[in-house]
Design a protein around this motif. Sequence first.
Motif, PDB file in Angstrom:
ATOM      1  N   PRO A   1      -3.495   7.959   5.844  1.00 21.91           N
ATOM      2  CA  PRO A   1      -3.783   6.973   5.608  1.00 21.91           C
ATOM      3  C   PRO A   1      -3.897   5.922   6.656  1.00 21.91           C
ATOM      4  N   LYS A   2      -4.795   4.704   7.020  1.00 27.79           N
ATOM      5  CA  LYS A   2      -4.676   3.700   8.375  1.00 27.79           C
ATOM      6  C   LYS A   2      -4.114   2.503   7.289  1.00 27.79           C
ATOM      7  N   ASP A   3      -4.689   2.570   6.445  1.00 25.69           N
ATOM      8  CA  ASP A   3      -3.696   1.013   6.014  1.00 25.69           C
ATOM      9  C   ASP A   3      -2.091   1.222   5.309  1.00 25.69           C
TER      10      ASP A   3
ATOM     11  N   THR B   1      -8.176   6.099   3.751  1.00 25.41           N
ATOM     12  CA  THR B   1      -7.230   5.035   3.489  1.00 25.41           C
ATOM     13  C   THR B   1      -6.411   5.632   2.390  1.00 25.41           C
ATOM     14  N   ALA B   2      -5.279   4.480   1.740  1.00 22.91           N
ATOM     15  CA  ALA B   2      -4.396   5.210   0.548  1.00 22.91           C
ATOM     16  C   ALA B   2      -5.375   5.962  -0.316  1.00 22.91           C
ATOM     17  N   LYS B   3      -5.979   4.708  -0.679  1.00 22.97           N
ATOM     18  CA  LYS B   3      -6.967   5.495  -1.912  1.00 22.97           C
ATOM     19  C   LYS B   3      -7.374   6.223  -1.731  1.00 22.97           C
ATOM     20  N   GLU B   4      -7.980   7.080  -0.891  1.00 23.37           N
ATOM     21  CA  GLU B   4      -8.873   8.014  -0.875  1.00 23.37           C
ATOM     22  C   GLU B   4      -7.746   9.254  -0.412  1.00 23.37           C
ATOM     23  N   THR B   5      -6.434   9.053  -0.324  1.00 23.95           N
ATOM     24  CA  THR B   5      -5.627  10.635  -0.176  1.00 23.95           C
ATOM     25  C   THR B   5      -5.209  10.912  -1.099  1.00 23.95           C
TER      26      THR B   5
ATOM     27  N   THR C   1       2.892   7.825   6.602  1.00 28.69           N
ATOM     28  CA  THR C   1       2.080   7.154   6.531  1.00 28.69           C
ATOM     29  C   THR C   1       4.249   6.183   7.410  1.00 28.69           C
TER      30      THR C   1
ATOM     31  N   VAL D   1       0.432  -1.004   0.166  1.00 25.77           N
ATOM     32  CA  VAL D   1       0.181   0.186   0.121  1.00 25.77           C
ATOM     33  C   VAL D   1       1.072   1.222  -0.261  1.00 25.77           C
TER      34      VAL D   1
END
Length: 191
Positions: free
Chosen positions: A149-151, A178-182, A124, A39
């Motif tokens: 990003p929690k993941d 999430t990383a994708k939402e970052t 991160t 991730v």
Amino acid sequence: MERQPDPTRSALIVIDMINTYDHEDAELLVPSVEEVVPVLAELIGRAREADAPVIYVNDNFGLWRSHHGELLDAALSRPHADLIEPIRPDDQSLFVLKARHSVFFETPLSYLLWSLGVGHVVLTGQVTEQCVLYSALDAHIRHLGVTVPKDAVASIHPHLASAALEMMERNMGARIVTAKETDFAPSASGG
């Protein structure tokens, strides 16, 4: 005229991921790191594509004469090199050595962010319930926007990591996503 940080300019901060994993609690940390590395590798790639600064802030393993190349070589020579290789710094990455938990404590990171015009940090790395938490607090008191990003953060104790993420969100105004939402261009409100 004093330069003001741009709240829409983000930097990706990679905390303590250049690691030898020969410390206390490493056996509890490594499984979480194994989940985070792919991730984080993708997130680092997105930050580089967006031309956002990627700043590695890392413990120095007690080797005060070390520079980041020595730390990277030490980590890559250990059994968990596979956790380092996908996220290793490139030639454009910036590197700051730290002595304690927070990425800001007695480091030049505040000045570096100011000189880059950065007003928002994406935190991160490891460990969620320690270094990431304390770094989020120090970013908050410096009036920086914070996203976690929690993941893309690893933990030793998952229940403490959950509590730390909740504290960052409630007490420090951090965006927990999430990383994708970052997004590397957050809104001016810090979100």
